[in-house]
Each structure stands twice: as structure tokens, then as C-alpha cells.
Design an enzyme around this catalytic site. Structure first.
Site, mmCIF file in Angstrom:
data_model
loop_
_atom_site.group_PDB
_atom_site.id
_atom_site.type_symbol
_atom_site.label_atom_id
_atom_site.label_comp_id
_atom_site.label_asym_id
_atom_site.label_seq_id
_atom_site.Cartn_x
_atom_site.Cartn_y
_atom_site.Cartn_z
ATOM 1 N N ASP A 25 6.702 48.963 3.209
ATOM 2 C CA ASP A 25 7.690 47.914 3.512
ATOM 3 C C ASP A 25 8.969 48.513 4.089
ATOM 4 O O ASP A 25 10.059 47.978 3.871
ATOM 5 C CB ASP A 25 7.999 47.058 2.277
ATOM 6 C CG ASP A 25 8.691 45.753 2.645
ATOM 7 O OD1 ASP A 25 8.631 45.350 3.821
ATOM 8 O OD2 ASP A 25 9.302 45.142 1.753
ATOM 9 N N LYS A 57 -0.392 37.251 7.929
ATOM 10 C CA LYS A 57 0.699 37.361 6.965
ATOM 11 C C LYS A 57 1.232 35.983 6.588
ATOM 12 O O LYS A 57 1.556 35.177 7.463
ATOM 13 C CB LYS A 57 1.825 38.215 7.574
ATOM 14 C CG LYS A 57 3.056 38.356 6.690
ATOM 15 C CD LYS A 57 2.777 39.188 5.450
ATOM 16 C CE LYS A 57 3.934 39.141 4.481
ATOM 17 N NZ LYS A 57 4.529 40.431 4.213
ATOM 18 N N HIS A 93 1.780 48.318 4.984
ATOM 19 C CA HIS A 93 2.818 47.270 5.148
ATOM 20 C C HIS A 93 4.045 47.916 5.784
ATOM 21 O O HIS A 93 4.779 48.652 5.127
ATOM 22 C CB HIS A 93 3.201 46.666 3.785
ATOM 23 C CG HIS A 93 4.223 45.575 3.889
ATOM 24 N ND1 HIS A 93 4.073 44.348 3.283
ATOM 25 C CD2 HIS A 93 5.423 45.507 4.523
ATOM 26 C CE1 HIS A 93 5.129 43.591 3.531
ATOM 27 N NE2 HIS A 93 5.972 44.279 4.287
ATOM 28 N N HIS A 121 7.350 47.439 8.871
ATOM 29 C CA HIS A 121 8.119 46.718 9.885
ATOM 30 C C HIS A 121 8.529 47.705 10.969
ATOM 31 O O HIS A 121 9.263 48.649 10.693
ATOM 32 C CB HIS A 121 9.366 46.070 9.273
ATOM 33 C CG HIS A 121 9.026 45.069 8.216
ATOM 34 N ND1 HIS A 121 8.792 43.737 8.497
ATOM 35 C CD2 HIS A 121 8.830 45.200 6.881
ATOM 36 C CE1 HIS A 121 8.479 43.095 7.382
ATOM 37 N NE2 HIS A 121 8.492 43.960 6.387
ATOM 38 N N HIS A 128 4.000 44.332 -1.634
ATOM 39 C CA HIS A 128 5.182 44.864 -2.329
ATOM 40 C C HIS A 128 5.378 44.247 -3.721
ATOM 41 O O HIS A 128 6.344 43.551 -3.979
ATOM 42 C CB HIS A 128 6.458 44.746 -1.495
ATOM 43 C CG HIS A 128 6.632 43.471 -0.712
ATOM 44 N ND1 HIS A 128 6.544 42.234 -1.282
ATOM 45 C CD2 HIS A 128 6.884 43.262 0.593
ATOM 46 C CE1 HIS A 128 6.748 41.318 -0.348
ATOM 47 N NE2 HIS A 128 6.949 41.921 0.799
ATOM 48 N N HIS A 139 3.581 37.472 0.981
ATOM 49 C CA HIS A 139 4.919 37.718 0.436
ATOM 50 C C HIS A 139 5.043 36.805 -0.777
ATOM 51 O O HIS A 139 5.210 35.599 -0.632
ATOM 52 C CB HIS A 139 6.014 37.425 1.472
ATOM 53 C CG HIS A 139 7.382 37.745 0.958
ATOM 54 N ND1 HIS A 139 8.128 38.810 1.421
ATOM 55 C CD2 HIS A 139 8.124 37.167 -0.021
ATOM 56 C CE1 HIS A 139 9.280 38.870 0.749
ATOM 57 N NE2 HIS A 139 9.304 37.869 -0.137
HETATM 58 C C1 NCD Z 1 11.754 42.692 5.387
HETATM 59 C C2 NCD Z 1 12.388 42.724 6.771
HETATM 60 O O1 NCD Z 1 13.549 43.125 6.895
HETATM 61 O O2 NCD Z 1 11.704 42.382 7.742
HETATM 62 N N1 NCD Z 1 12.784 42.860 4.407
HETATM 63 C C3 NCD Z 1 12.624 43.276 3.125
HETATM 64 O O3 NCD Z 1 13.585 43.256 2.374
HETATM 65 N N2 NCD Z 1 11.467 43.741 2.680
HETATM 66 C C4 NCD Z 1 10.968 41.446 5.207
HETATM 67 C C5 NCD Z 1 10.067 41.458 4.020
HETATM 68 O O4 NCD Z 1 9.047 42.149 4.003
HETATM 69 O O5 NCD Z 1 10.371 40.751 3.038
HETATM 70 ZN ZN ZN Z 2 7.905 43.602 4.452
#
Ligand code: NCD
Ligand code: ZN
Length: 349
Positions: free
Chosen positions: A251, A103, A17, A19, A178, A140
Site C-alpha cells: 500500500d 478493486k 497492493h 499505488h 491492508h 478496501h
Molecule cells: C491510498 C492512496 O493514497 O491512494 N491511501 C492510503 O492511505 N492507503 C488509498 C488507499 O489505499 O486507501
Molecule cells: Zn491502497
């Protein structure tokens, strides 16, 4: 006292996971992950979101183009589920061989989730297709009803959304992303092997007191928000249990400093620059380093029906300091998780 080794060799881990953002932000963060992980499940919450196989293909090409020379890293792409995602997009995803999951963001739950799903009933045909073809749904797990206390949103989601989803699609592969609560851990443990959960390093290391330690701490703010210590203990127990239903998902979610240190700061912790080291620290603290490799390097690959990695990384028990800031956007740096603090494990180059 546990006898702590000075070196720890692991089969190269994967991040289930992550970003990575896009453009200059992608270029700034990608090397941190590629240095540590062989593969990562890449989140699709860009602006606009990655809703089709064609968009995922283009995004994947941008990621590959941004890799440092010589890096061997395989981005595993995901599609962003909307109420208009057609079931033939699922066929195309499976045929593509680079899309590995879909997702599900409840609309409004987190960063760039406005195009997400308000009611899963509008996705029935698409979910049925995923169930049939074995494409996992990554969840999520928070309700968005503002009448529900923010610390209860995961537990309420499990009862009101996830349990019915399990009943309606019993063979759908599902990852509760998460996990932040004991209820999340209990839910995953009670399900058959269609269901797994990921755990972040920051939720293993901190409880919600860290949001208010001596003042408001925006860099510890993420979604789902940190929970109380009893929940952290449940997450740590799950991560170190050797149960293959729980595996690593950082995450890591970069946001520029000015958007975190703001009157309405963004949610997300940037951990990619030290992530396997942070997990090592969490496992070490409870004498469970021998369980790290399964959690970080094996169970996720097994769940996704992908081969386990064969190369290795080495961690050394040697304290170093996480930088106060990292280069990110022009004139707007990135403050990593635990900025300025010491960490016990270091990745050997
Ligand atoms: C994530 C993001 O910034 O893209 N933020 C977070 O707090 N984890 C989005 C997400 O996974 O909820
Ligand atoms: Zn995330």
C-alpha cells in the site's frame, strides 16, 4: 537470542497492493518498486479512475514506458469497480491477461474513491461474473458512515458488508486489503481458501501512538488508520505465522510533501523506497526471518494462480538511513516513511 544472519536471500518478492500514480509522480516512484519486486498489483484510483480494460491497457503502457532501462517488472493491472461496471467488462478483463483483479472502494472511503460503490447490491451481476470466472475482488474494508468511530470502521465493515458478501458469493475470490485489526485477521483465518489478506509494512511496524509522537505526524497517516498495539501484534502474528492466506501488499501511496503537511493532509505512506527492508525489520524483530520468503514471494502468487518468481534478491544486515526526502514533483518532494530514521536491513545492489 535468535541467531540473526548477516545475509538473507529471498526469491524476488511481489507487491500485491501498490499505488504508482501517473505522469511525473509515476516516473519518480516506479524505480523504487521495480528494483525490489518482480510484479505488483497496481491500484486503479487515478483521476479519472481506471474503470475499463482499455484504460488499464493504456495505463499499463505508461508504466512500462516509465521503467528504467533494463528493469524487469510486470505491472498487474486492476479495474476500479463502480455501480455501472458491466459484467462484459469482466469477460474482457479475464481475456486481456493483464487485468488480474477488480478493486472495490466503498464510495468516499479513501483517496480518489468518490466514484466507488455505495451499495454492492448494484453490482450483483458483475460480482456473479467475477465469481464464475475466478477474477478476485480486492476490498478496501472500511465503512464510510461518519457516525462509526474511525478506529472501528474495519471491524464494522467485516460484519455489515464482508460477511453478507461471503454468503452471497461463496466462490468469489476475495482479498481483504491492508488488514489493520485483529478482527480482520480473524475473519480471513475463518474463511476457506477463496479469501486472503494483505498486510503493509507500516501497520506491522507502528501502532496509532505513532500518529501523535511528540506532535502530529502526518507522514504516519494512512487509511485504514493505524490501530492500537494489540491489533499490531495480531497482524505481526498473522504475517509471521506461515499461513498462506496472508501475504505482502505494501500500500505504498505517495503524496507530495505539501499535501501531507497541510491543514487537511492526504492519507498514505510512501514505503516503496525501502519496503522489503521494512518487512525484514518487522520479521527480524520477532525472530521470524525464516517466514519472510513465503509471505513476500510465494503465497500471493499462489493465490493469484501465477507462477512463483525464480530470480533472487539479497538483503544484508547493515544499518542505513532512510532519506529525509526524495525527488517527486517539481518543487514538491516526497517524504518517505521513517524519513531520517535508521533501518537494519539493506538491499544488496
Ligand atoms: C491510498 C492512496 O493514497 O491512494 N491511501 C492510503 O492511505 N492507503 C488509498 C488507499 O489505499 O486507501
Ligand atoms: Zn491502497
Amino acid at each position: 537470542m535468535q541467531n540473526t544472519p548477516a545475509h538473507l536471500e529471498l526469491v524476488r518478492p511481489d507487491d500485491w497492493h501498490l499505488h504508482l500514480r501517473d505522469g511525473p509522480a509515476l516516473a519518480a516512484v516506479l524505480a523504487d518498486t521495480a528494483k525490489r519486486f518482480a510484479r505488483a498489483i497496481v491500484m486503479p484510483n487515478l483521476k479519472p479512475p481506471v474503470t475499463t480494460v482499455a484504460l488499464a491497457d493504456a495505463y499499463r503502457q505508461r508504466i512500462l514506458a516509465a521503467l528504467p532501462a533494463g528493469a524487469e517488472f510486470n505491472p498487474l493491472m486492476t479495474l476500479y469497480l463502480t455501480e455501472t461496471t458491466e459484467s462484459n467488462e469482466i469477460d474482457a478483463a479475464v481475456a486481456s491477461e493483464f487485468v488480474h483483479a477488480v478493486k472495490y472502494y466503498p464510495a468516499g472511503a479513501t483517496t480518489n474513491s468518490a466514484a466507488g460503490v455505495s451499495d454492492l447490491k448494484n453490482c450483483t451481476a458483475t460480482l456473479a461474473r467475477m465469481e464464475k470466472l475466478g477474477l478476485p475482488l480486492l476490498v478496501h474494508g472500511e465503512v464510510t458512515d461518519t457516525a462509526v468511530d474511525i478506529f472501528d470502521r474495519e471491524a464494522v465493515f467485516i460484519d455489515t458488508v464482508l460477511s453478507p458478501l461471503r454468503r452471497d458469493f461463496p466462490a468469489l475470490k476475495l482479498v481483504l486489503e491492508h488488514i489493520t485489526t485483529r478482527q480482520g485477521v480473524d475473519f480471513v483465518m475463518a474463511q476457506d481458501n477463496h479469501v486472503a489478506g494483505t498486510l503493509t509494512a507500516h501497520h506491522l511496524l507502528l501502532n496509532r501512538n505513532a500518529l501523535f509522537a511528540g506532535g502530529l505526524r502526518p507522514h504516519n497517516y494512512c487509511l485504514p488508520v493505524l490501530k492500537r498495539e494489540t491489533h499490531r501484534q495480531a497482524l505481526l502474528a498473522a504475517a509471521t505465522s506461515g499461513n498462506p492466506k496472508f501475504f505482502l501488499g505494501t500500500d505504498s501511496a505517495p503524496h507530495a510533501k505539501s499535501t501531507k503537511e497541510a491543514a487537511c493532509g492526504c492519507a498514505g505512506c510512501y514505503t516503496a523506497n525501502a519496503c522489503i527492508e521494512l518487512y525484514a525489520q518487522a520479521f527480524d524483530a520477532v525472530g521470524a526471518l525464516d517466514r519472510l520468503e513465503g509471505f513476500a514471494s510465494f503465497y500471493g502468487a499462489d493465490f493469484y494462480d501465477l507462477p512463483r518468481n525464480t530470480t533472487q534478491i539479497t538483503l544484508v544486515r547493515e544499518s542505513w538511513q532512510i532519506p529525509a526526502a526524495l525527488p517527486y514533483l517539481a518543487n514538491d518532494p516526497l517524504v518517505p516513511f521513517m524519513a531520517g530514521e535508521s533501518i537494519l536491513w539493506r538491499l544488496q545492489d
